[in-house]
Design an enzyme around this catalytic site. Structure first.
Site, PDB file in Angstrom:
ATOM      1  N   CYS A  69     -23.372  14.415  24.870  1.00  0.00           N
ATOM      2  CA  CYS A  69     -22.822  14.660  26.212  1.00  0.00           C
ATOM      3  C   CYS A  69     -23.949  14.525  27.259  1.00  0.00           C
ATOM      4  CB  CYS A  69     -22.219  16.062  26.277  1.00  0.00           C
ATOM      5  SG  CYS A  69     -21.130  16.405  24.866  1.00  0.00           S
ATOM      6  N   CYS A 108     -27.770  20.220  19.515  1.00  0.00           N
ATOM      7  CA  CYS A 108     -26.395  19.786  19.230  1.00  0.00           C
ATOM      8  C   CYS A 108     -26.345  18.288  18.912  1.00  0.00           C
ATOM      9  CB  CYS A 108     -25.497  20.104  20.422  1.00  0.00           C
ATOM     10  SG  CYS A 108     -23.764  19.685  20.123  1.00  0.00           S
ATOM     11  N   CYS A 131     -13.600  35.174  24.190  1.00  0.00           N
ATOM     12  CA  CYS A 131     -13.454  33.724  24.315  1.00  0.00           C
ATOM     13  C   CYS A 131     -14.590  33.104  23.520  1.00  0.00           C
ATOM     14  CB  CYS A 131     -13.555  33.318  25.785  1.00  0.00           C
ATOM     15  SG  CYS A 131     -13.520  31.524  26.017  1.00  0.00           S
ATOM     16  N   CYS A 185     -17.541  35.325  26.916  1.00  0.00           N
ATOM     17  CA  CYS A 185     -17.330  33.957  26.445  1.00  0.00           C
ATOM     18  C   CYS A 185     -18.561  33.545  25.648  1.00  0.00           C
ATOM     19  CB  CYS A 185     -17.118  33.053  27.657  1.00  0.00           C
ATOM     20  SG  CYS A 185     -16.827  31.351  27.192  1.00  0.00           S
ATOM     21  N   ARG A 215     -11.183  28.722  37.485  1.00  0.00           N
ATOM     22  CA  ARG A 215     -12.506  29.366  37.535  1.00  0.00           C
ATOM     23  C   ARG A 215     -13.530  28.512  38.270  1.00  0.00           C
ATOM     24  NH1 ARG A 215     -14.004  30.518  32.162  1.00  0.00           N
ATOM     25  NH2 ARG A 215     -12.492  32.191  32.354  1.00  0.00           N
ATOM     26  N   CYS A 275     -25.437  17.529  29.185  1.00  0.00           N
ATOM     27  CA  CYS A 275     -25.745  18.802  28.509  1.00  0.00           C
ATOM     28  C   CYS A 275     -27.202  18.951  28.085  1.00  0.00           C
ATOM     29  CB  CYS A 275     -24.839  18.970  27.291  1.00  0.00           C
ATOM     30  SG  CYS A 275     -25.059  20.608  26.540  1.00  0.00           S
ATOM     31  N   CYS A 311      -8.471  27.630  27.372  1.00  0.00           N
ATOM     32  CA  CYS A 311      -9.323  27.508  28.553  1.00  0.00           C
ATOM     33  C   CYS A 311      -9.891  26.101  28.500  1.00  0.00           C
ATOM     34  CB  CYS A 311     -10.441  28.558  28.488  1.00  0.00           C
ATOM     35  SG  CYS A 311     -11.691  28.351  29.772  1.00  0.00           S
TER      36      CYS A 311
HETATM   37  N1  SAM Z   1     -20.290  22.611  22.137  1.00  0.00           N
HETATM   38  C1  SAM Z   1     -19.076  23.098  22.626  1.00  0.00           C
HETATM   39  C2  SAM Z   1     -18.275  22.082  23.394  1.00  0.00           C
HETATM   40  O1  SAM Z   1     -18.840  21.131  23.901  1.00  0.00           O
HETATM   41  O2  SAM Z   1     -17.073  22.285  23.510  1.00  0.00           O
HETATM   42  C3  SAM Z   1     -19.220  24.346  23.471  1.00  0.00           C
HETATM   43  C4  SAM Z   1     -20.370  24.500  24.434  1.00  0.00           C
HETATM   44  S1  SAM Z   1     -20.457  23.308  25.769  1.00  0.00           S
HETATM   45  C5  SAM Z   1     -22.033  23.696  26.465  1.00  0.00           C
HETATM   46  C6  SAM Z   1     -19.244  23.916  26.920  1.00  0.00           C
HETATM   47  C7  SAM Z   1     -19.049  23.202  28.228  1.00  0.00           C
HETATM   48  O3  SAM Z   1     -20.124  23.472  29.124  1.00  0.00           O
HETATM   49  C8  SAM Z   1     -18.984  21.690  28.229  1.00  0.00           C
HETATM   50  O4  SAM Z   1     -17.745  21.209  27.813  1.00  0.00           O
HETATM   51  C9  SAM Z   1     -19.231  21.362  29.691  1.00  0.00           C
HETATM   52  O5  SAM Z   1     -18.020  21.269  30.404  1.00  0.00           O
HETATM   53  C10 SAM Z   1     -20.049  22.555  30.187  1.00  0.00           C
HETATM   54  N2  SAM Z   1     -21.401  22.133  30.566  1.00  0.00           N
HETATM   55  C11 SAM Z   1     -22.422  21.854  29.726  1.00  0.00           C
HETATM   56  N3  SAM Z   1     -23.519  21.467  30.400  1.00  0.00           N
HETATM   57  C12 SAM Z   1     -23.189  21.492  31.706  1.00  0.00           C
HETATM   58  C13 SAM Z   1     -23.884  21.182  32.917  1.00  0.00           C
HETATM   59  N4  SAM Z   1     -25.143  20.749  32.878  1.00  0.00           N
HETATM   60  N5  SAM Z   1     -23.249  21.323  34.089  1.00  0.00           N
HETATM   61  C14 SAM Z   1     -21.962  21.760  34.120  1.00  0.00           C
HETATM   62  N6  SAM Z   1     -21.254  22.074  33.015  1.00  0.00           N
HETATM   63  C15 SAM Z   1     -21.840  21.924  31.832  1.00  0.00           C
HETATM   64  C1  DTB Z   2     -17.443  26.051  31.085  1.00  0.00           C
HETATM   65  O1  DTB Z   2     -16.528  25.362  31.559  1.00  0.00           O
HETATM   66  N1  DTB Z   2     -18.648  26.160  31.624  1.00  0.00           N
HETATM   67  C2  DTB Z   2     -19.500  27.021  30.808  1.00  0.00           C
HETATM   68  C3  DTB Z   2     -18.532  27.463  29.658  1.00  0.00           C
HETATM   69  N2  DTB Z   2     -17.338  26.739  29.952  1.00  0.00           N
HETATM   70  C4  DTB Z   2     -18.945  27.388  28.269  1.00  0.00           C
HETATM   71  C5  DTB Z   2     -20.781  26.423  30.437  1.00  0.00           C
HETATM   72  C6  DTB Z   2     -21.607  25.964  31.627  1.00  0.00           C
HETATM   73  C7  DTB Z   2     -22.921  25.476  31.124  1.00  0.00           C
HETATM   74  C8  DTB Z   2     -23.847  25.062  32.231  1.00  0.00           C
HETATM   75  C9  DTB Z   2     -25.134  24.525  31.720  1.00  0.00           C
HETATM   76  C10 DTB Z   2     -25.938  25.490  30.889  1.00  0.00           C
HETATM   77  O2  DTB Z   2     -26.172  26.649  31.329  1.00  0.00           O
HETATM   78  O3  DTB Z   2     -26.411  25.092  29.824  1.00  0.00           O
HETATM   79 FE1  SF4 Z   3     -23.015  19.870  22.264  1.00  0.00          FE
HETATM   80 FE2  SF4 Z   3     -23.496  20.314  24.818  1.00  0.00          FE
HETATM   81 FE3  SF4 Z   3     -21.761  18.458  24.137  1.00  0.00          FE
HETATM   82 FE4  SF4 Z   3     -21.142  21.074  23.733  1.00  0.00          FE
HETATM   83  S1  SF4 Z   3     -21.450  20.033  25.682  1.00  0.00           S
HETATM   84  S2  SF4 Z   3     -20.828  19.363  22.313  1.00  0.00           S
HETATM   85  S3  SF4 Z   3     -23.178  21.858  23.268  1.00  0.00           S
HETATM   86  S4  SF4 Z   3     -23.953  18.441  23.675  1.00  0.00           S
END
Ligand code: SAM
Ligand code: DTB
Ligand code: SF4
Length: 336
Positions: free
Chosen positions: A58, A54, A129, A98, A262, A61, A189
């Site tokens: 973030c 990506c 979702c 989702c 949630r 992530c 959401c």
């Molecule tokens: N790329 C899209 C976005 O950022 O909206 C969708 C996927 S992103 C992985 C969705 C959500 O997963 C993020 O907004 C974040 O709140 C959650 N998330 C990602 N990595 C995480 C982590 N290591 N621990 C907890 N939540 C995480």
């Molecule tokens: C949300 O609030 N948490 C989910 C979903 N929306 C997309 C994602 C959690 C991701 C946790 C780290 C991972 O498994 O990569």
């Molecule tokens: Fe990309 Fe992860 Fe950020 Fe979603 S949370 S925009 S997948 S870097």
């Protein structure tokens, strides 16, 4: 108490969050009972339709191309695989699928397949979702036309703390997408992450942002940071006190009485007792299934056992009884 309000002040929210723990839980559970069956939990299963690589940075992530994690960049999933995973999720009792993609925003090229995924998952009798990053007006409308039920787009933290976590987009970008989705009539959401180094006041501020929206989000996922090796937040592992996390859940329940709250990522590092306190505090939804997007989640069997101990039942889907024949017909029609 328990009425829908959109004029919460930061001070009011901090007072709710900081009251004695027993008073907070009692208030949250009382509000919860006004609008929900206290022994029912909604279950959503996550699938990662596009993993890794990506463009956004973030800090939490594992899928960001800016960090050195061992998540591989993969091509977008085929619709057939989504069908298989959706059927498996339904078989385990999930009511919503989702679908997450590691995108800043969906490309023109990839978008038609996302629409097809929404249509087929809906045809299988599951709620849909997707979480795809920022959307154009046109994409929002196409998702609505495909029958999308929920769009997930998290604010993650307070506006003030946001630049410490993400530099490739700003808070207003997120708010704009949420606003478009809501105006198109798709359920919103949107939630956040606890444990990224933010202060107590940032958590209250995040909740204030949601609770002062004209329409509260329909669903608010509260994630505990999963500190992944290779991300800039890897050192934040086990830094959050469970009681602080539970306080955030309880406060979300009180200020957004009709919203599904949630208990989201991070359950692998929580005891069953801590999770039960989250349910007592008003959490009434979980991510259900052995995997989140790239990290582990408790096994479905373990959750079933916990629910049985607590006398909790999983929410049923109105369309859950659809016959296999009817489903097969609908899928053939859609994928022809
Ligand atoms: N790329 C899209 C976005 O950022 O909206 C969708 C996927 S992103 C992985 C969705 C959500 O997963 C993020 O907004 C974040 O709140 C959650 N998330 C990602 N990595 C995480 C982590 N290591 N621990 C907890 N939540 C995480
Ligand atoms: C949300 O609030 N948490 C989910 C979903 N929306 C997309 C994602 C959690 C991701 C946790 C780290 C991972 O498994 O990569
Ligand atoms: Fe990309 Fe992860 Fe950020 Fe979603 S949370 S925009 S997948 S870097």
């Amino acid at each position: 108490m328990g009425a829908i309000r959109n004029d919460w002040t930061l001070e009011e929210i901090r007072d709710i969050m900081n009251q004695p723990f027993n008073d907070l839980i009692f208030q949250a559970q009382s509000v919860h009972r006004m609008h929900f069956d206290p022994n029912e939990i909604q279950t959503s299963t996550l699938i990662n339709i596009k993993s890794g690589g990506c463009a956004e940075d973030c800090a939490y992530c594992p899928q960001s191309a800016h960090h050195g994690t061992d998540v591989e960049k993969e091509r977008m999933m085929e619709v057939q695989e989504v069908i298989e995973q959706a059927l498996a999720a339904k078989e385990c009792g999930a009511t919503r699928l989702c679908m997450g993609a590691a995108w800043r925003n969906p490309s023109k090229q990839d978008f038609p397949r996302v629409l097809e995924m929404v249509r087929v998952v809906k045809a299988l009798g599951l709620e849909t979702c997707v979480t795809l990053g920022m959307l154009s007006d046109d994409q929002v409308q196409q998702l609505k036309d495909a029958g999308l039920d929920y769009y997930n787009h998290n604010l993650d933290t307070s506006e003030a703390f946001y630049p410490k976590i993400i530099t490739t987009r700003n808070y207003q970008d997120r708010l704009n997408t949420i606003d478009k989705v809501q105006k198109a009539g798709i359920n919103v959401c949107s939630g956040g992450i606890i444990g990224m180094g933010e202060e107590h006041k940032d958590r209250a501020e995040l909740l204030r942002t949601f609770a002062t929206m004209e329409h509260h989000p329909d669903s608010v996922p509260i994630n505990l940071l999963v500190a992944v090796e290779g991300t800039p937040l890897a050192h934040m592992k086990d830094q959050t006190d469970s009681f602080e996390f539970i306080r955030v859940i309880a406060t979300a329940r009180i200020v957004m009485p009709k919203t599904y709250v949630r208990l989201s990522a991070g359950r692998m590092s929580m005891t069953d007792e801590a999770q039960s306190l989250c349910f007592l505090a008003g959490a009434n939804s979980i991510f259900y299934g052995d995997k989140l997007l790239t990290t582990e989640n408790p096994e479905a069997n373990h959750d079933m056992q916990l629910f049985a101990k607590l006398g909790i039942h999983m929410q049923q889907n109105a369309k859950a009884e659809m016959t296999a024949k009817k489903m097969a017909e609908q899928i053939t029609e859609l994928t022809a």
